[in-house]
Design a protein around this motif. Structure first.
Motif, PDB file in Angstrom:
ATOM      1  N   ALA B 189     -49.621 -38.743  17.955  1.00 48.00           N
ATOM      2  CA  ALA B 189     -50.000 -37.983  19.146  1.00 48.00           C
ATOM      3  C   ALA B 189     -49.672 -36.506  18.950  1.00 48.00           C
ATOM      4  N   TYR B 190     -48.502 -36.249  18.309  1.00 47.60           N
ATOM      5  CA  TYR B 190     -48.073 -34.876  18.078  1.00 47.60           C
ATOM      6  C   TYR B 190     -49.042 -34.177  17.130  1.00 47.60           C
ATOM      7  N   ASP B 191     -49.418 -34.902  16.032  1.00 47.38           N
ATOM      8  CA  ASP B 191     -50.341 -34.319  15.052  1.00 47.38           C
ATOM      9  C   ASP B 191     -51.691 -34.020  15.691  1.00 47.38           C
ATOM     10  N   ARG B 197     -54.877 -27.862  18.938  1.00 46.08           N
ATOM     11  CA  ARG B 197     -54.498 -26.468  19.222  1.00 46.08           C
ATOM     12  C   ARG B 197     -55.022 -25.534  18.134  1.00 46.08           C
ATOM     13  N   GLU B 198     -54.897 -26.003  16.863  1.00 53.83           N
ATOM     14  CA  GLU B 198     -55.346 -25.164  15.756  1.00 53.83           C
ATOM     15  C   GLU B 198     -56.845 -24.923  15.827  1.00 53.83           C
TER      16      GLU B 198
END
Lengths: 354, 201
Positions: B189-191, B197-198
């Motif tokens: 989920a974090y990745d 975002r990137e």
């Protein structure tokens, strides 16, 4: 008794009302007396467990201690803290006591007995309902409001935390409690508490539901017993009033008679939960020789209820308190699935056996 | 007919109107109170009064269920959440939901029409309710556990099962929401969030 009044003096409806009122007052007094002496027994038994004497000064063996305490409660100053929500603060003790007392009308305290000399037959229950058990469960589920509202209205952190803990705990364990009773209903096929007790009168008065359906009755009994202790907020599940963490929990801000009412409600709840266990699992007033001597039934009944009350006290003197996460995990991850699995098992056995 | 019989026969009607009036008064209280905790308590009173109405209409089972489910479980959760969040007396929030002002009168008129239709359809002669305790076979009496169970598991089995599936879905949904993430899932989920975002940048 209704017959007696009808033939002698009164209109049938008035006769019914008179009989019901007499019984209600009698049961109420009986339970209040049981509660008074449970508090006394609790202190004496705990004293024995902890190797000390306990209260033994008021009257012979300290037997008048409950009345001395009642007088003390009456004459104490009735403090109402300034920051409380006054109406709810005053209403809360009554809200917790009234449902606890209302349950009494559906319990059979004994078989139909004949009063000597007058020769009047009296069934020892106020009324029987088609939905007796549901009525009991409904009123037990209302008992939590007194604690929650009292905790909130006190406007104190300890009280609020006690009230919140209590509401979460009681909804969680109510599920397991209600589900454990399904295994009994499967055996007797009725929700009427009077009929449930009568159905257990076989085998010379020993056909108790706890022995029924190849052990599932026994499992249900254990689940009921554990959840009942949690429902009444007693050790080892007394987190709503954990002294070491919350001062006195939801009744921290209460004093004098209002505190006494909370206290009374807790013990009345203990008694009614014990009565329900007796009625549902241990055959109510049934026992050997009750068919010949109906009065014996009352003694069996009282004996069984006292056994449960003693168990409560015994546990209090023996077990440490659970942590809150342990309590929740145990209720939701063990007791509830166990109760559901037990229903499944009992249903299969009932299907094959009957 | 003597006086006592008359009085005792009119008691159910008196109780019906008393509990019905209590329900209406408490229901008004729910929307008129500013403090959410008072509203919740008034709602509990509504539920209890409705249970009383069911009792006087010879439906003890529904009355008990009403108390167990609504007053005993759902409202406890409401009160629990209100207390946990310690919600204070609310300022007027009518600005946020302007359109409701126009929906409400229409719904109210529809409700009145429904009540009128029901009142018009009622039998003028009330039948005395049969007590389930005095008959040999309670399954023949409406409103008892036996008759409701028989109707539910024979005639209305399909709607009953459909409702069960609905509730099961709700349970599974809440389980999914409350489920604790494993470390791998948390990392995934974090990745995913970082990649998103990137790309956005």
């Amino acid at each position: 008794m209704e017959e007696f009044l009808k033939t002698n003096l009164l209109h049938p409806n008035v006769a019914w009302l008179v009989e019901a009122s007499i019984k209600m007052v009698a049961f109420w007094l009986f339970v209040t007396l049981v509660v008074a002496y449970t508090t006394y027994a609790e202190r004496r038994v705990l004293a024995v467990i902890q190797n000390r004497l306990g209260p033994n000064r008021v009257g012979p063996f300290g037997l008048l201690q409950p009345f001395a305490e009642l007088l003390k409660f009456i004459f104490k100053e009735d403090l109402v803290p300034l920051a409380v929500n006054k109406w709810l603060y005053i209403a809360a003790p009554a809200v917790s006591l009234v449902p606890a007392m209302m349950v009494l009308i559906v319990y059979p305290f004994g078989p139909e007995v004949t009063i000597p000399i007058l020769n009047i037959k009296v069934p020892l229950y106020v009324t029987h309902m088609n939905v007796g058990l549901m009525y009991v469960l409904a009123l037990t589920s209302l008992g939590v409001y007194g604690i929650v509202i009292g905790g909130w209205a006190s406007n104190s952190k300890y009280s609020l935390l006690g009230g919140l803990r209590s509401s979460a705990q009681m909804i969680s364990y109510e599920l397991a409690l209600s589900l454990s009773l399904v295994a009994v209903i499967l055996q007797v096929g009725t929700l009427d508490l009077v009929k449930i007790v009568e159905a257990q009168s076989g085998w010379g008065g020993m056909r108790w539901n706890i022995f029924g359906l190849m052990g599932t009755g026994f499992i249900a009994f254990w689940i009921y017993l554990i959840s009942a202790i949690a429902e009444t907020n007693r050790v080892p599940f007394d987190l709503p009033e954990a002294e070491t963490e919350l001062v006195a929990g939801f009744h921290t801000e209460y004093s004098a008679l209002k505190f006494a009412l909370f206290f009374l409600a807790e013990y009345v709840n203990m008694t009614t939960v014990s009565v329900l266990a007796t009625v549902m699992f241990l055959g109510g007033w049934n026992g050997p020789l009750v068919a010949q001597f109906p009065w014996l039934g009352i003694f069996y009944f009282i004996g069984k209820v006292f056994f449960f009350l003693f168990l409560y006290i015994w546990l209090r003197g023996t077990l440490p308190r659970l942590r809150y996460d342990q309590l929740m995990n145990f209720g939701w991850k063990f007791l509830l699935p166990a109760a559901l699995f037990n229903i499944l098992l009992a249903a299969v056995i009932a299907l094959i056996a009957y | 007919m003597d006086l006592v019989t008359q009085i005792s026969q009119s008691i159910p009607a008196i109780l019906f109107f008393a509990t019905a009036a209590l329900a209406v008064v408490a229901a008004f209280n729910v929307i008129l109170q500013r403090n959410p905790i008072y509203s919740a308590i008034a709602l509990i009173v509504v539920m209890m009064a409705l249970a009383g109405v069911f009792l006087t209409l010879a439906s003890p089972f529904i009355a008990a269920i009403q108390v167990i489910v609504y007053a005993g479980a759902i409202m406890v959760l409401f009160v629990f959440v209100i207390m946990l969040l310690n919600v204070r007396a609310e300022e007027s929030i009518t600005d946020k939901v302007k359109y409701l002002k126009f929906v409400a009168p229409a719904l109210f008129i529809a409700l009145l029409a429904e009540v009128g239709a029901i009142v018009g359809a009622i039998d003028a002669v009330a039948k005395p309710a049969i007590s389930a305790n005095t008959v040999a076979d309670p399954s023949k009496v409406n409103g008892t556990v036996e008759s409701i169970a028989q109707a539910m598991f024979t005639t209305y089995l399909l709607p009953f099962e459909a409702t069960s599936v609905l509730i099961l879905m709700a349970i599974v949904g809440s389980m999914l929401l409350a489920k604790r993430e494993t470390p791998e899932e948390a990392k995934m989920a974090y990745d995913a969030a970082r990649d998103y975002r990137e790309q956005a940048d």
